[in-house]
Enzyme design. Sequence first.
Site, PDB file in Angstrom:
ATOM      1  N   GLY A   1      11.152  -2.761   5.782  1.00 52.87           N
ATOM      2  CA  GLY A   1      10.446  -4.042   5.738  1.00 52.87           C
ATOM      3  C   GLY A   1      10.065  -4.374   4.292  1.00 52.87           C
ATOM      4  CG  HIS A   2       7.121  -2.060   2.211  1.00 49.62           C
ATOM      5  ND1 HIS A   2       6.927  -0.988   3.041  1.00 49.62           N
ATOM      6  CD2 HIS A   2       5.920  -2.672   2.112  1.00 49.62           C
ATOM      7  CE1 HIS A   2       5.660  -0.942   3.421  1.00 49.62           C
ATOM      8  NE2 HIS A   2       5.030  -1.957   2.886  1.00 49.62           N
TER       9      HIS A   2
ATOM     10  N   GLY B   1       4.956  -9.921   4.027  1.00 49.90           N
ATOM     11  CA  GLY B   1       5.677  -9.837   5.291  1.00 49.90           C
ATOM     12  C   GLY B   1       4.995 -10.651   6.382  1.00 49.90           C
TER      13      GLY B   1
ATOM     14  CG  MET C   1      -1.884  -1.207   1.187  1.00 50.25           C
ATOM     15  SD  MET C   1      -3.441  -0.928   2.037  1.00 50.25           S
ATOM     16  CE  MET C   1      -2.883  -0.566   3.672  1.00 50.25           C
ATOM     17  N   GLY C   2       2.158   1.080  -0.372  1.00 50.96           N
ATOM     18  CA  GLY C   2       3.070   2.226  -0.433  1.00 50.96           C
ATOM     19  C   GLY C   2       3.577   2.640   0.927  1.00 50.96           C
TER      20      GLY C   2
ATOM     21  CE  LYS D   1       3.881  -4.490  10.465  1.00 50.47           C
ATOM     22  NZ  LYS D   1       2.449  -4.265  10.800  1.00 50.47           N
TER      23      LYS D   1
HETATM   24  O1  PAF Z   1      -0.150  -5.840   3.500  1.00 52.09           O
HETATM   25  C1  PAF Z   1      -0.579  -4.902   2.784  1.00 52.09           C
HETATM   26  O2  PAF Z   1       0.084  -3.886   2.598  1.00 52.09           O
HETATM   27  C2  PAF Z   1      -1.951  -5.007   2.151  1.00 52.09           C
HETATM   28  O3  PAF Z   1      -2.841  -5.655   2.983  1.00 52.09           O
HETATM   29  C3  PAF Z   1      -1.924  -5.655   0.748  1.00 52.09           C
HETATM   30  C4  PAF Z   1      -1.462  -7.116   0.820  1.00 52.09           C
HETATM   31  C5  PAF Z   1      -1.019  -4.886  -0.178  1.00 52.09           C
HETATM   32  C6  PAF Z   1      -3.337  -5.679   0.152  1.00 52.09           C
HETATM   33  O4  PAF Z   1      -3.842  -4.380   0.011  1.00 52.09           O
END
Ligand code: PAF
Length: 286
Positions: A35-36, A145, A29-30, A147
């Site tokens: 972590g990302h 992740g 979700m940006g 988390k």
């Molecule tokens: O974990 C997230 O950021 C959201 O739940 C996801 C998997 C991108 C779905 O909108």
Amino acid sequence: MRVAHTTSEVRRQLKNLRGHKTIAFVPTMGCLHDGHMSLIKEAKALADIVVVSIYVNPLQFGPNEDLEQYPRPFERDAQLCEKAGVDFIFHPTSLYPKSGPKVTLKATKLSDSLCGASRPGHFDGVVTVVNILFNIVRPDFAIFGEKDWQQLAIIRRMVNDLQMPIEIIGAEIKRESDGLAMSSRNRYLSDADRLQAVTLSQALIAMQALAASGERDVETLKNRAQEILTSANITTQYLDVRNATSLKSKRKLNNQSSRAFIAAPIGAARLIDNMPLIYNSQESTI
Ligand code: PAF
């Protein structure tokens, strides 16, 4: 790196690669953090092409949740992706028909408890959007992740139950140096909240230590964590020990893998965390 804003653009761009290149997908979700970045690193190690989606999915937010405030620093996110070697960003404005979706998925049993209990419909929104994204990107691998462990468990079941030809990879939680699990929502914390927030991981670590010393009784483990949380003035939304796959409650640790889960409101944020509990049967018999 290419950025696509519509479904047809992504489909077109990935069409010629499919079949001779493998695709790893990181849905987000940006408001990307380390972590990302670790998910992206994992994706790069797995496949030839890495696709990241950035989409704040309205369907997974409740009426009183932070959909409007959710940070959307797209330029910064795009720079981070470029630096990390991402091949494609998919940044749609919407993934649903203008009149709203009329057909959605339901996560059922696995979504009844933990986060699902206080966020009704949240996981239905997650599985619906992840399914849409999978249909557009059609990846070989998708990385999530740990988390959001409940989310990961539900997505694994979705892929299993709906027979989707995608391998789901869970990536370890990235933590700040003091142990706080990284989250886009940590930016809602004031300095005082931030100090309080570290107690969540400390409580889980205390449960881990007690389990490693041979304690099997879940109530005793929870009481230990509760002491630590209470002394930091934290009221939890839940604190529980569950089977890591079925998410069923446990009363005693055994050979099946167990995890401790916690959620608590801290300042303007609602934070979650989880850790594995490994019960050391040797210690208990000494
Ligand atoms: O974990 C997230 O950021 C959201 O739940 C996801 C998997 C991108 C779905 O909108």
